[in-house]
Motif scaffolding. Structure first.
Motif, PDB file in Angstrom:
ATOM      1  N   ILE A   1       0.826  -1.208   0.000  1.00 31.09           N
ATOM      2  CA  ILE A   1       0.000   0.000   0.000  1.00 31.09           C
ATOM      3  C   ILE A   1       0.861   1.258   0.000  1.00 31.09           C
ATOM      4  CG2 ILE A   1      -0.302   0.034   2.506  1.00 31.09           C
ATOM      5  CD1 ILE A   1      -2.787   1.192  -0.177  1.00 31.09           C
ATOM      6  N   ASN A   2       2.004   1.219   0.664  1.00 35.21           N
ATOM      7  CA  ASN A   2       2.880   2.398   0.681  1.00 35.21           C
ATOM      8  C   ASN A   2       3.409   2.706  -0.719  1.00 35.21           C
ATOM      9  OD1 ASN A   2       2.588   2.866   3.417  1.00 35.21           O
ATOM     10  ND2 ASN A   2       4.319   1.571   3.956  1.00 35.21           N
ATOM     11  N   ILE A   3       3.795   1.678  -1.445  1.00 34.87           N
ATOM     12  CA  ILE A   3       4.256   1.884  -2.823  1.00 34.87           C
ATOM     13  C   ILE A   3       3.119   2.435  -3.665  1.00 34.87           C
ATOM     14  CG2 ILE A   3       5.046   0.710  -4.922  1.00 34.87           C
ATOM     15  CD1 ILE A   3       6.562  -1.262  -3.077  1.00 34.87           C
ATOM     16  N   ALA A   4       1.926   1.870  -3.501  1.00 35.59           N
ATOM     17  CA  ALA A   4       0.760   2.320  -4.269  1.00 35.59           C
ATOM     18  C   ALA A   4       0.455   3.784  -3.987  1.00 35.59           C
ATOM     19  CB  ALA A   4      -0.456   1.448  -3.947  1.00 35.59           C
ATOM     20  N   LYS A   5       0.402   4.151  -2.722  1.00 38.45           N
ATOM     21  CA  LYS A   5       0.073   5.532  -2.352  1.00 38.45           C
ATOM     22  C   LYS A   5       1.086   6.515  -2.924  1.00 38.45           C
ATOM     23  CE  LYS A   5      -0.707   8.637   1.525  1.00 38.45           C
ATOM     24  NZ  LYS A   5      -0.213   9.737   0.743  1.00 38.45           N
TER      25      LYS A   5
END
Length: 108
Positions: free
Chosen positions: A74-78
């Motif tokens: 999720i951190n990469i996505a955000k």
């Protein structure tokens, strides 16, 4: 598009790529419109620019002409979506958002 050079980010270019990703049920999938670099960001249609868990059933509704990108975390996505699509121009799928909220509440 710089997505190919980053670890944990992979464009899904064919329906088979999306199907395979959903079978693996690992990570997150975005579908929507990614503006060309330096291009104007147009209006966002309802039901687009959504981030889902890879296993979300609502991914079946993703349009053929939309960009689809898989993310490992999720951190990469955000970070990627804030930079490429624009902050506040993408959001969680309502079903996935509810699932995350419930998971957080259950952990307390």
């Amino acid at each position: 598009m710089p997505t190919q050079n980053q670890t944990g980010v992979r464009p899904l270019e064919t329906p088979d790529d999306l199907s395979e990703t959903r079978l693996e049920a690992v990570g997150f999938v975005f579908h929507g419109t990614v503006p060309q670099s330096g291009g104007k960001r147009g209006a966002v249609k309802a039901g687009t620019n959504l981030l889902h868990f890879a296993r979300c059933a609502k991914l079946d509704r993703a349009g053929e002409g939309e960009t689809k990108i898989w993310f490992r975390t999720i951190n990469i996505a955000k970070d990627h979506l804030d930079e490429m699509v624009g902050q506040h121009r993408w959001k969680w799928c309502k079903v996935c958002e509810r699932e995350i909220t419930q998971k957080i509440l259950n952990e307390r």
